[in-house]
Design a protein around this motif. Structure first.
Motif: not given
Length: 272
Positions: A230-234
């Motif tokens: 989810n962090i990567k997707a930001t």
């Protein structure tokens, strides 16, 4: 604006400077010095001395959230700094507990802190700008009381016990030369949620990075991996984490995020 962060207190010591379960970070932003949290004791003062930092040179302080391991050093700060105010959410109070079955453990700020130091504490609400390029942003994600319930964190109110919704938690957001930098010491509301909250608050600005603990010490490998994704997707470029993330979770984050993620420890410095 030139920005430098120095970790004053973290769980991980270095060879000469001690750590503790807590967090304290000095932010140098242009000509301003900002203290984010004050750890669980007066250890931050000793560490500042070893790092050659004058506590009275700090312009203002930020409390990330109303828990002891970030707030217990504040009275010592006021004893050694004669002028700086500390900024807290207006919902902060000495009412935070960890609750399991019938057992309740107080985990909040020093009792009567706000009343005892009312001339030194600034209670803020909403999106709040302290000075040029320095903002305090509250949570805007819905249903965070479900996180409080899952973490067995509750607040004592006049109407009884309620799951903590972390309305006392706030992010310090800085406009750096690389983009917006977020500092949130435990990220109880969720690290990815916090990044997205800031993106929504500043839709015309780029969010560069997030610094802080992610409260992963009690999470499963699957939950940690999901957060990393989810962090990567930001789309952010920089993460520095420590304190309540702890080592096992950091290893998983490193595996998933690679060079994007960095490990906090006492004395660690970041420049933006």
């Amino acid at each position: 604006m030139k920005t430098k962060l120095t970790v004053i207190v973290d769980n991980i010591s270095n060879e000469e400077i001690s750590g503790e379960w807590g967090l304290c970070v000095l932010v140098e932003f242009g000509d301003k010095k900002i203290l984010v949290d004050a750890g669980a004791s007066d250890l931050f003062l000793k560490n500042m001395g070893k790092l050659g930092i004058d506590v009275d040179s700090i312009d203002f302080g930020i409390l990330s959230h109303a828990h002891y391991d970030h707030a217990n050093g504040i009275p010592a700060f006021f004893d050694h700094n004669s002028h700086a105010k500390f900024y807290l959410r207006d919902s902060a109070a000495d009412n935070c507990y960890h609750k399991k079955f019938i057992f309740k453990k107080y985990i909040g700020i020093p009792r009567n802190l706000i009343r005892s130091y009312k001339d030194r504490i600034e209670l803020v609400s909403g999106d709040y700008q302290i000075t040029d390029g320095v903002y305090l942003i509250p949570h805007k994600t819905a249903n965070l009381s479900e996180v409080g319930k899952r973490e067995s964190m509750y607040r004592k109110t006049g109407k009884g016990w309620i799951p903590d919704d972390f309305s006392h938690e706030q992010s310090l957001v800085l406009e750096t030369e690389k983009g917006l930098l977020i500092i949130n010491s435990c990220s109880h509301g969720g690290a990815a949620n916090i990044i997205n909250e800031v993106k929504e608050t500043f839709p015309d600005k780029r969010v560069y990075g997030l610094v802080g603990g992610f409260h992963l010490f009690n999470k499963s490998d699957e939950e940690i991996t999901a957060l990393a994704q989810n962090i990567k997707a930001t789309g952010i470029d920089y993460v520095c984490t420590g304190h309540c993330t702890k080592g096992h979770a950091y290893g998983i984050l490193k595996r998933e995020l690679g060079d994007t993620v960095n490990q906090m420890k006492v004395g660690y410095q970041m420049e933006f």
